[in-house]
Scaffold this motif. Structure first.
Motif, PDB file in Angstrom:
ATOM      1  N   ARG A   1      -7.200   8.058   8.002  1.00 45.92           N
ATOM      2  CA  ARG A   1      -5.826   8.106   7.507  1.00 45.92           C
ATOM      3  C   ARG A   1      -4.950   6.999   8.098  1.00 45.92           C
ATOM      4  O   ARG A   1      -3.994   6.557   7.473  1.00 45.92           O
ATOM      5  N   ALA A   2      -5.243   6.589   9.331  1.00 52.81           N
ATOM      6  CA  ALA A   2      -4.415   5.563   9.961  1.00 52.81           C
ATOM      7  C   ALA A   2      -5.197   4.890  11.073  1.00 52.81           C
ATOM      8  O   ALA A   2      -6.036   5.518  11.728  1.00 52.81           O
ATOM      9  N   VAL A   3      -4.912   3.607  11.265  1.00 58.10           N
ATOM     10  CA  VAL A   3      -5.493   2.839  12.371  1.00 58.10           C
ATOM     11  C   VAL A   3      -4.355   2.020  12.955  1.00 58.10           C
ATOM     12  O   VAL A   3      -3.834   1.101  12.320  1.00 58.10           O
ATOM     13  N   GLY A   4      -3.951   2.377  14.168  1.00 59.31           N
ATOM     14  CA  GLY A   4      -2.848   1.672  14.806  1.00 59.31           C
ATOM     15  C   GLY A   4      -3.293   0.977  16.070  1.00 59.31           C
ATOM     16  O   GLY A   4      -4.211   1.434  16.756  1.00 59.31           O
TER      17      GLY A   4
ATOM     18  N   ARG B   1      -9.403   1.402  -3.733  1.00 63.22           N
ATOM     19  CA  ARG B   1      -8.688   2.606  -3.290  1.00 63.22           C
ATOM     20  C   ARG B   1      -9.196   3.026  -1.917  1.00 63.22           C
ATOM     21  O   ARG B   1     -10.393   3.269  -1.733  1.00 63.22           O
ATOM     22  N   THR B   2      -8.312   3.104  -0.958  1.00 67.71           N
ATOM     23  CA  THR B   2      -8.680   3.494   0.403  1.00 67.71           C
ATOM     24  C   THR B   2      -8.244   4.930   0.682  1.00 67.71           C
ATOM     25  O   THR B   2      -7.579   5.574  -0.134  1.00 67.71           O
ATOM     26  N   THR B   3      -8.579   5.404   1.861  1.00 67.96           N
ATOM     27  CA  THR B   3      -8.162   6.737   2.311  1.00 67.96           C
ATOM     28  C   THR B   3      -6.914   6.669   3.177  1.00 67.96           C
ATOM     29  O   THR B   3      -6.451   7.696   3.681  1.00 67.96           O
ATOM     30  N   LEU B   4      -6.372   5.483   3.385  1.00 67.56           N
ATOM     31  CA  LEU B   4      -5.219   5.304   4.265  1.00 67.56           C
ATOM     32  C   LEU B   4      -3.987   5.998   3.693  1.00 67.56           C
ATOM     33  O   LEU B   4      -3.779   6.032   2.476  1.00 67.56           O
ATOM     34  N   ASP B   5      -3.176   6.539   4.580  1.00 66.59           N
ATOM     35  CA  ASP B   5      -1.993   7.291   4.195  1.00 66.59           C
ATOM     36  C   ASP B   5      -0.769   6.628   4.840  1.00 66.59           C
ATOM     37  O   ASP B   5      -0.714   6.464   6.064  1.00 66.59           O
ATOM     38  N   ARG B   6       0.196   6.231   4.002  1.00 62.13           N
ATOM     39  CA  ARG B   6       1.357   5.518   4.523  1.00 62.13           C
ATOM     40  C   ARG B   6       2.136   6.333   5.559  1.00 62.13           C
ATOM     41  O   ARG B   6       2.592   5.800   6.571  1.00 62.13           O
ATOM     42  N   GLY B   7       2.298   7.629   5.298  1.00 63.90           N
ATOM     43  CA  GLY B   7       3.047   8.451   6.234  1.00 63.90           C
ATOM     44  C   GLY B   7       2.350   8.579   7.576  1.00 63.90           C
ATOM     45  O   GLY B   7       2.990   8.493   8.638  1.00 63.90           O
ATOM     46  N   VAL B   8       1.050   8.803   7.553  1.00 61.04           N
ATOM     47  CA  VAL B   8       0.291   8.922   8.799  1.00 61.04           C
ATOM     48  C   VAL B   8       0.287   7.580   9.519  1.00 61.04           C
ATOM     49  O   VAL B   8       0.409   7.515  10.744  1.00 61.04           O
ATOM     50  N   GLN B   9       0.155   6.487   8.752  1.00 63.42           N
ATOM     51  CA  GLN B   9       0.155   5.161   9.369  1.00 63.42           C
ATOM     52  C   GLN B   9       1.487   4.866  10.045  1.00 63.42           C
ATOM     53  O   GLN B   9       1.532   4.301  11.148  1.00 63.42           O
ATOM     54  N   LYS B  10       2.584   5.242   9.407  1.00 63.41           N
ATOM     55  CA  LYS B  10       3.899   5.009  10.018  1.00 63.41           C
ATOM     56  C   LYS B  10       4.040   5.798  11.314  1.00 63.41           C
ATOM     57  O   LYS B  10       4.577   5.289  12.320  1.00 63.41           O
ATOM     58  N   ALA B  11       3.560   7.037  11.305  1.00 65.76           N
ATOM     59  CA  ALA B  11       3.630   7.844  12.524  1.00 65.76           C
ATOM     60  C   ALA B  11       2.809   7.191  13.637  1.00 65.76           C
ATOM     61  O   ALA B  11       3.214   7.195  14.807  1.00 65.76           O
ATOM     62  N   ALA B  12       1.658   6.623  13.289  1.00 62.60           N
ATOM     63  CA  ALA B  12       0.820   5.954  14.287  1.00 62.60           C
ATOM     64  C   ALA B  12       1.521   4.710  14.821  1.00 62.60           C
ATOM     65  O   ALA B  12       1.552   4.465  16.037  1.00 62.60           O
TER      66      ALA B  12
END
Length: 632
Positions: A362-365, A328-339
């Motif tokens: 939350r995101a790494v782009g 289980r990670t802390t990544l967030d699909r919505g935040v990642q998409k925004a990035a």
């Protein structure tokens, strides 16, 4: 085996016997000598010598010993004589020896340890091991054979913070055989070895050690490789192909999630481990870091089978295997998409977003020119004047009035170090606050005369600079050269003798944005706590949270809000909660870099773009914040 080597093994077996046994070796005839020679021959693979020490048909005994090794797919046998009753006097005609066996089954399984017995008879004046299958194991009887029952576990997924998988299912193609249905196993393995590159002897061992009625996976292929080999595989008699859907294709952020490969012959040789056909191996990212959790370990049983019916008779030993578990990670699909959307179609760059109140990533782009792990999390970049945020505490202690006038010339010399301002022009009435808002490096570096180098380093440490982070992937928290003199301090304020990663700076923004003004260490995985299952019970001490001075936080919030409302970070403005942030410029080699460090609401970001436009980072940040709001 050479005579010298056999004598060495025989000596080892003799020495582990008890003292009475040693004295018994001197008496003739000796049952101990028969036991020793039998076990030495079995252990060293000299099955003919072992068979000669039994009262059975030598060909039958030799074949039984050979079959035992094959049926167990054993790497080695080791024996230890533990006792001998009888066989030491002139009147004895029967004796019994006890031995402890260790069988290395390979495949990363523990040793199979069991206790055995050797009945002995005096035959024509010589002691012989009285042969029966139970000599090999007390529970092996006539008409039975050994087998190894393997139950592999499927791969678990990497998950986002809500428990949704961060992979798409990919179909693997597994070449199986059913041993009982093969007319010529050797030919099948020879042909499959030519097609796949797997060693022929290992393929054959897998077949011979398996249950005759079980499907035995021998080789696994991805879709592209299978398409290339499909006709050759189907031409091999006895080979069947099974489709095996597994969560392998990574979703964004792909380089953080990581890629997975089926075990090929080349990969097995590179890894040098216990992987078998049908297994998958994480090659990069979290898939590699948490390989042991995601795949667990294979459940393995040593069993006996009825030779005629192939039915299981008894289970001699079982290794449960380690259960698999998702990560289980802390990544967030919505935040990642925004990035990802914010970086789409722009100049090379990257963006890291964290939750300000927790430090959770939350995101790494990143665009294709940069790597999400190696650059966004672990890259080493000069922060430019964005590092001046860490100097604020020292400036406050020095009594700095942030509303006082402070010129922003095109060039300035501090302690012999020269600086040039390449950003936007200063406002008509330049102030210290205005210098932060516009990222005026010539104005900010002039403040070095007010800040003690040690105070500046201490202030930077409160933002986690140089801290060891407890993350499963490569990261870089930052470093700073010793500050001796005004020139070195000025270079630090200008970010010239400091190195950071985008993750470092996202956490800096998060510390100022957090409700309590607290720097939080980064978190990427919440479960399990450690990548290594063997470390589950070991205490793990994550970096401590660091509470910033209230006045420092209030001042930074004022400065960073001005950066968006009246400074060079105006392009980051977005609907919703106020946006705070500053811009900065830096150079890496000959590449100009443009930073934005700031936040909106509870989302803190660092954007680093490869651009001559000082506002390029702020522009991407604005797109990110607007995209994030639109996705809510």
């Amino acid at each position: 085996m050479t005579g010298k080597a056999r004598r060495a093994v025989a000596a080892a077996l003799t020495l582990v016997a008890t003292a009475p046994l040693l004295s018994a070796c001197l008496e003739e005839p000796s049952a101990h000598e028969a036991v020793r020679d039998f076990l030495v021959g079995w252990q060293t693979g000299d099955y003919a010598a072992a068979a000669r020490r039994t009262d059975g048909d030598e060909k039958v005994v030799r074949r039984a010993l050979e079959d035992a090794k094959v049926q167990l797919d054993a790497a080695s046998f080791r024996f230890r004589l533990t006792g001998l009753r009888g066989g030491q006097g002139d009147r004895d005609e029967q004796a019994e020896a006890d031995f402890a066996a260790e069988v290395d089954l390979g495949e990363n399984n523990p040793l199979w340890e069991y206790d055995g017995k050797l009945p002995l008879r005096l035959v024509n004046g010589q002691w012989k091991v009285h042969w029966s299958p139970s000599v090999l194991h007390p529970e092996l009887h006539e008409g039975q054979r050994f087998a190894v029952d393997i139950k592999p576990q499927g791969r678990n997924p990497i998950q986002d913070r809500t428990g949704e998988p961060l992979q798409q299912e990919t179909t693997l193609y597994v070449a199986n055989v059913t041993p009982a249905e093969l007319k010529n196993p050797s030919e099948v393995c020879e042909r499959l070895a030519k097609v796949t590159g797997f060693p022929q002897d290992r393929l054959l061992s897998r077949i011979r050690s398996a249950r005759p009625d079980a499907a035995v996976p021998l080789a696994t292929f991805g879709g592209r490789r299978y398409a290339q080999l499909e006709s050759q595989l189907k031409a091999i008699p006895g080979i069947t192909i099974a489709k095996d859907p597994q969560p392998l294709a990574p979703d964004s952020p792909k380089q953080i999630v990581g890629i997975v490969s089926a075990v090929t012959a080349d990969l097995q040789q590179q890894l040098g481990g216990p992987q078998r056909a049908g297994d998958t191996v994480g090659r990069t990212g979290l898939q590699k870091a948490y390989q042991e959790y995601l795949t667990g370990s294979t459940e393995t049983s040593v069993i006996t089978l009825d030779v005629k019916t192939t039915k299981k008779v008894a289970e001699l030993h079982k290794w449960e295997g380690r259960p698999t578990s998702p990560v289980r990670t802390t990544l967030d699909r919505g935040v990642q998409k925004a990035a990802d959307d914010a970086l789409l179609g722009v100049t090379p760059g990257m963006l890291v977003a964290v939750q300000a109140s927790t430090g959770e990533v939350r995101a790494v782009g990143a665009t294709k020119e940069y790597h999400q792990e190696k650059d966004a999390l672990a890259g080493r970049f000069h922060p430019g004047s964005a590092f001046s945020l860490m100097a604020v505490e020292g400036l406050i202690k020095a009594g700095t009035n942030f509303k006082q006038k402070l010129a922003c010339p095109a060039e300035r010399s501090v302690g012999g170090a020269r600086f040039r301002q390449s950003g936007p022009p200063a406002p008509s009435t330049p102030t210290v606050q205005g210098a932060f808002a516009t990222g005026c490096v010539t104005a900010l570096t002039s403040l070095a005369r007010k800040v003690d180098g040690a105070e500046l380093a201490a202030g930077a440490a409160k933002f986690g600079l140089g801290t060891h982070w407890n993350l499963p992937l490569s990261t870089f928290s930052g470093s700073m050269r010793p500050l001796k003199g005004d020139a070195a301090t000025a270079r630090a304020i200008a970010g010239q003798n400091v190195l950071v990663s985008p993750l470092t700076m996202a956490l800096v923004a998060g510390a100022v944005a957090s409700p309590t003004g607290t720097w939080h260490p980064p978190v990427l995985v919440t479960d399990p706590k450690e990548p290594d299952p063997s470390a589950e019970t070991k205490p793990v001490t994550p970096p401590a949270q660091i509470k910033l001075d209230d006045r420092t936080v209030a001042t930074l919030r004022t400065l960073m809000r001005a950066g968006v409302t009246s400074g060079s970070a105006a392009a980051a403005a977005a609907p919703g909660d106020p946006v705070y942030g500053v811009t900065a410029t830096a150079v890496r080699g000959r590449k100009p870099l443009a930073w934005f460090v700031g936040w909106q609401g509870d989302t803190a970001v660092a954007v680093l773009m490869e651009s001559t436009d000082p506002a390029a980072g702020a522009t991407v940040a604005g797109r990110f914040f607007r995209g994030l709001r639109a996705g809510l």
